[in-house]
Enzyme design. Structure first.
Site, PDB file in Angstrom:
ATOM      1  N   ARG A  65      -2.160   8.442  -9.953  1.00 20.98           N
ATOM      2  CA  ARG A  65      -0.737   8.253 -10.863  1.00 20.98           C
ATOM      3  C   ARG A  65       0.400   7.829  -9.956  1.00 20.98           C
ATOM      4  O   ARG A  65       0.895   6.798 -10.660  1.00 20.98           O
ATOM      5  CB  ARG A  65      -0.612   9.624 -11.246  1.00 20.98           C
ATOM      6  CG  ARG A  65      -1.233   9.937 -12.682  1.00 20.98           C
ATOM      7  CD  ARG A  65      -1.332  11.702 -12.856  1.00 20.98           C
ATOM      8  NE  ARG A  65      -2.249  11.886 -11.553  1.00 20.98           N
ATOM      9  CZ  ARG A  65      -3.574  12.049 -11.803  1.00 20.98           C
ATOM     10  NH1 ARG A  65      -4.175  11.768 -13.004  1.00 20.98           N
ATOM     11  NH2 ARG A  65      -4.237  12.411 -10.908  1.00 20.98           N
ATOM     12  N   THR A  66       0.636   8.519  -8.947  1.00 19.39           N
ATOM     13  CA  THR A  66       1.808   7.853  -8.425  1.00 19.39           C
ATOM     14  C   THR A  66       1.777   6.351  -8.094  1.00 19.39           C
ATOM     15  O   THR A  66       2.793   5.678  -8.312  1.00 19.39           O
ATOM     16  CB  THR A  66       2.081   8.622  -7.082  1.00 19.39           C
ATOM     17  OG1 THR A  66       1.750  10.132  -7.189  1.00 19.39           O
ATOM     18  CG2 THR A  66       3.375   8.566  -6.494  1.00 19.39           C
ATOM     19  N   LYS A 105      -5.856  -0.720  13.760  1.00 16.43           N
ATOM     20  CA  LYS A 105      -5.924  -1.336  14.968  1.00 16.43           C
ATOM     21  C   LYS A 105      -4.800  -0.476  15.985  1.00 16.43           C
ATOM     22  O   LYS A 105      -4.840  -0.827  17.117  1.00 16.43           O
ATOM     23  CB  LYS A 105      -5.404  -2.575  14.847  1.00 16.43           C
ATOM     24  CG  LYS A 105      -6.271  -3.675  14.079  1.00 16.43           C
ATOM     25  CD  LYS A 105      -5.507  -5.065  14.208  1.00 16.43           C
ATOM     26  CE  LYS A 105      -6.172  -5.908  12.937  1.00 16.43           C
ATOM     27  NZ  LYS A 105      -5.502  -6.932  12.663  1.00 16.43           N
ATOM     28  N   ARG A 113       3.505   6.642   0.636  1.00 15.59           N
ATOM     29  CA  ARG A 113       2.875   7.988   0.695  1.00 15.59           C
ATOM     30  C   ARG A 113       1.840   7.928   1.941  1.00 15.59           C
ATOM     31  O   ARG A 113       1.332   6.856   2.319  1.00 15.59           O
ATOM     32  CB  ARG A 113       1.610   7.988  -0.616  1.00 15.59           C
ATOM     33  CG  ARG A 113       0.871   9.090  -0.127  1.00 15.59           C
ATOM     34  CD  ARG A 113      -0.145   9.446  -1.225  1.00 15.59           C
ATOM     35  NE  ARG A 113       0.857  10.136  -2.277  1.00 15.59           N
ATOM     36  CZ  ARG A 113       0.170  10.881  -3.259  1.00 15.59           C
ATOM     37  NH1 ARG A 113      -0.932  11.077  -3.642  1.00 15.59           N
ATOM     38  NH2 ARG A 113       0.939  11.347  -4.290  1.00 15.59           N
ATOM     39  N   HIS A 154       7.639  15.718  -2.298  1.00 14.04           N
ATOM     40  CA  HIS A 154       7.226  14.652  -3.304  1.00 14.04           C
ATOM     41  C   HIS A 154       8.361  14.604  -4.486  1.00 14.04           C
ATOM     42  O   HIS A 154       7.989  14.930  -5.661  1.00 14.04           O
ATOM     43  CB  HIS A 154       5.843  14.893  -4.068  1.00 14.04           C
ATOM     44  CG  HIS A 154       5.168  13.932  -4.838  1.00 14.04           C
ATOM     45  ND1 HIS A 154       5.745  12.686  -5.074  1.00 14.04           N
ATOM     46  CD2 HIS A 154       3.997  14.015  -5.430  1.00 14.04           C
ATOM     47  CE1 HIS A 154       4.810  11.725  -5.721  1.00 14.04           C
ATOM     48  NE2 HIS A 154       3.766  12.904  -5.988  1.00 14.04           N
TER      49      HIS A 154
END
Lengths: 151, 308
Positions: free
Chosen positions: B57-58, B86, B107, B135
């Site tokens: 969703r986000t 890396k 995120r 959030h």
């Protein structure tokens, strides 16, 4: 006068009322452990009316600023500082907890970004009495023993 | 407060005025979008979505929001396809990405990652979840959903149900709700109660707080029931989990005792804490809640880009 057990310094800074046994941590935090710093005179486990036992650190030839010394507030909240000039006390102040604590304390949260990236750990003081800090990055609060363990 | 260039990292950085302002802009954009179909406030602007952790969703709603504003999107949805694999540091990744974009959404599995990114980047950074910490856009869209459904937030009785101990969503939501005149019912098993310091803070800020383990008893009181997932791994033994899980399922039988106007919300994904039979009822607000993500994120993108 316990101070007299250690030589009087002509110029420099005397940090008194450090909790007994914490002098090493104090000089570490203040960056005084390097050999090119001035002479240090240490008195440890000195009888004290206020603290029972205390440590004293004398830094010869260097005047520490209030801001510098406030860094030790977390481990020596009752410390007093005397600035000595020409064998006389020129200035006197008490250590106080700054609003932000930068670079001294590690965040105890293993998943905090400050433990993984090249960044100086930083805490905001939420309350001074009892001492409670919030990590600038992960926003967790820490208090009491946990603060001392992560110094 | 200057919005252009501002970072959105934590709901703690928001005042009540900030929250109200975002909700108002989101409402305006939703109406404009309904009228015109698409907007072009962000034409020529590029959003970079850096998802070091999976999300449905986000990420999609941020991308949808940017497209709806007429802008474009670049990014990745898993760290494994990037130079992070890396061994590149987060700070270097951010410094690189900001050369390609006008706003960054991140995120990351580590707490504090968004704060660090915001410090490193010149362009605005929006936190789409940093580990178990914050959030903030979820909180704003939750408030927006409530406000759209009831026309107000003040005066409501809101129940927070589920894992109140570890759930970042409910912590931020409770802290944001403390700006309003609400009554909060904290409904959870003993083991997963809201941390004491948050409950204390809510009380100090004037919220009437009731802590209970009894969902059935609380339900007739509520205007909003905000359900969260109870995670199996939080329980020391399976039996305890199964007991709790069963007693906290929201289904039509339970909702018989609710006010007709009760709205059920959930940040999703859900597992089985809301029975699918509830989906078709008037109580279900969780898919409308998903929709709210778009106008709220449009508002945040537009404001931080300085194009509204």
């Amino acid at each position: 006068m316990p101070e007299l057990k250690v030589e009087v310094i002509p110029e420099g800074t005397v940090i008194d009322h450090i909790p007994a046994g914490k002098w090493l941590k104090v000089i570490e935090i203040l960056g005084l452990t390097k050999p090119n710093g001035g002479t240090l005179l240490i008195a440890s486990n000195v009888p004290s009316k206020k603290l029972g036992r205390k440590d004293i650190v004398k830094v010869e030839g260097r005047y520490l600023s209030e801001e510098e010394v406030n860094k030790i507030a977390l481990i020596a909240p009752n410390a007093t500082v005397n600035i000595v000039k020409d064998y006389k006390i020129a200035e006197k102040f008490k250590v106080s907890i700054p609003d932000e604590i930068v670079g001294i304390l590690r965040c105890p949260n293993p998943n905090c970004v400050s433990n993984h990236e090249y960044v100086r750990p930083k805490f905001h003081v939420v309350s001074k009495e009892p001492l409670k800090l919030r990590c600038h990055y992960c926003e967790r609060t820490i208090e009491g023993e946990e603060i001392l363990k992560n110094l | 407060m200057e919005w252009k260039g501002r970072d959105v990292v934590s709901i703690r950085d928001f005042s009540k005025e900030d929250i109200e302002f975002v909700l108002k802009v989101a409402e305006r954009l939703e109406e404009e979008l309904n009228e015109k179909g698409s907007l072009d406030y962000a034409r020529g602007k590029i959003l970079a979505t850096l998802f070091f952790e999976p999300s449905t969703r986000t990420r999609l709603s941020f991308e949808s929001a940017m497209h709806r504003l007429g802008g474009s999107v670049i990014g990745f949805s898993s760290a494994s396809s990037t130079s992070v694999k890396k061994g590149e540091s987060l700070a270097d990744t951010i410094r690189t990405v900001e050369q390609y974009s006008d706003v960054i959404v991140i995120r990351h599995p580590m707490e504090g990652a968004a704060r660090l990114a915001a410090e490193v980047a010149e362009v605005p950074v929006i936190n789409a979840g940093d580990g178990s910490n914050q959030h903030p856009t979820q909180t704003l869209l939750d408030l927006y959903t409530i406000k759209r459904a009831f026309g107000r937030i003040d005066g409501l009785k809101i129940g927070l149900l589920g894992d109140l101990k570890y759930g970042r969503t409910v912590h931020s939501l409770a802290e944001a709700l403390a700006f309003y005149d609400v009554e909060l019912y904290l409904i959870s098993p003993e083991l997963l109660r809201m941390p004491k310091h948050i409950v204390e803070e809510l009380k100090v800020r004037g919220v009437r707080v009731y802590e209970t383990t009894d969902l059935e008893g609380a339900i007739p009181e509520l205007d909003v029931l905000y359900v969260t997932r109870i995670q199996r791994e939080r329980f020391p033994d399976e039996e305890e989990y199964l007991k709790v899980k069963g007693s906290y399922q929201v289904n039509c039988k339970l909702l018989k005792n609710a006010k007709e106007t009760l709205k059920v919300m959930h940040p999703l994904p859900r597992v089985d804490e809301i029975h699918p039979e509830v989906d078709k009822s008037e109580h279900a607000l969780y898919f409308r809640q998903v929709f709210s993500g778009v106008p709220v994120r449009m508002a945040l993108l537009g404001l931080t880009l300085g194009v509204l």
